[in-house]
Design a protein around this motif. Structure first.
Motif, PDB file in Angstrom:
ATOM      1  N   ASP A  36       0.772  -1.303   0.129  1.00  0.00           N
ATOM      2  CA  ASP A  36      -0.178  -0.115  -0.012  1.00  0.00           C
ATOM      3  C   ASP A  36       0.811   1.190   0.055  1.00  0.00           C
ATOM      4  OD1 ASP A  36      -2.349  -1.537  -0.009  1.00  0.00           O
ATOM      5  OD2 ASP A  36      -2.219  -1.455   2.100  1.00  0.00           O
ATOM      6  N   ASP A  37       2.072   1.053   0.740  1.00  0.00           N
ATOM      7  CA  ASP A  37       3.145   2.426   0.542  1.00  0.00           C
ATOM      8  C   ASP A  37       3.477   2.790  -0.972  1.00  0.00           C
ATOM      9  OD1 ASP A  37       3.054   2.147   3.308  1.00  0.00           O
ATOM     10  OD2 ASP A  37       4.896   1.446   3.476  1.00  0.00           O
ATOM     11  N   LEU A  38       3.426   1.872  -1.955  1.00  0.00           N
ATOM     12  CA  LEU A  38       3.558   2.082  -3.251  1.00  0.00           C
ATOM     13  C   LEU A  38       2.478   2.591  -4.223  1.00  0.00           C
ATOM     14  CD1 LEU A  38       6.242  -1.039  -3.643  1.00  0.00           C
ATOM     15  CD2 LEU A  38       6.711   1.489  -2.962  1.00  0.00           C
ATOM     16  N   ASP A  41      -2.358   6.368  -7.640  1.00  0.00           N
ATOM     17  CA  ASP A  41      -3.596   6.774  -8.514  1.00  0.00           C
ATOM     18  C   ASP A  41      -3.141   7.343  -9.996  1.00  0.00           C
ATOM     19  OD1 ASP A  41      -5.320   5.448  -6.960  1.00  0.00           O
ATOM     20  OD2 ASP A  41      -5.928   7.360  -5.746  1.00  0.00           O
ATOM     21  N   THR A  42      -2.545   6.840 -10.550  1.00  0.00           N
ATOM     22  CA  THR A  42      -1.662   7.291 -11.646  1.00  0.00           C
ATOM     23  C   THR A  42      -2.850   7.706 -13.017  1.00  0.00           C
ATOM     24  OG1 THR A  42       0.205   6.333 -11.102  1.00  0.00           O
ATOM     25  CG2 THR A  42       0.031   7.109 -13.571  1.00  0.00           C
ATOM     26  N   GLU A  48      -8.119   4.641 -19.419  1.00  0.00           N
ATOM     27  CA  GLU A  48      -6.798   5.317 -19.679  1.00  0.00           C
ATOM     28  C   GLU A  48      -5.579   4.445 -19.425  1.00  0.00           C
ATOM     29  OE1 GLU A  48      -4.574   9.265 -18.076  1.00  0.00           O
ATOM     30  OE2 GLU A  48      -6.661   8.660 -17.217  1.00  0.00           O
ATOM     31  N   LEU A  49      -5.988   3.333 -18.484  1.00  0.00           N
ATOM     32  CA  LEU A  49      -4.601   2.302 -18.341  1.00  0.00           C
ATOM     33  C   LEU A  49      -4.424   1.417 -19.262  1.00  0.00           C
ATOM     34  CD1 LEU A  49      -2.537   0.946 -16.538  1.00  0.00           C
ATOM     35  CD2 LEU A  49      -4.817  -0.365 -15.329  1.00  0.00           C
TER      36      LEU A  49
END
Length: 65
Positions: A36-38, A41-42, A48-49
């Motif tokens: 979760d640290d990584l 929401d790109t 879009e992904l």
């Protein structure tokens, strides 16, 4: 004729040596404790992904042939 930059060698001045631990402490970094640290929401949507992945795969295959 002399310019103010006459002594400039084109290289940045040397930095003092710092260990990895010192560099991490200077940036106040913390270890990664979970995936979760990584998380980020790109992409705003699944579409879009998918467009990004299609473009990436096409670019990787472009020069193979």
């Amino acid at each position: 004729m002399s310019t103010p930059d006459a002594d400039y060698s084109g290289y940045p001045p040397p930095r003092p040596y710092m260990s990895v631990e010192e560099l991490l402490a200077a940036k106040n970094t913390q270890p990664i404790r979970s995936l979760d640290d990584l998380a980020a929401d790109t992409f705003e949507s699944d579409e879009e992904l998918e467009e990004f992945l299609a473009f990436t795969y096409a670019e990787r295959r472009r020069d193979v042939a």
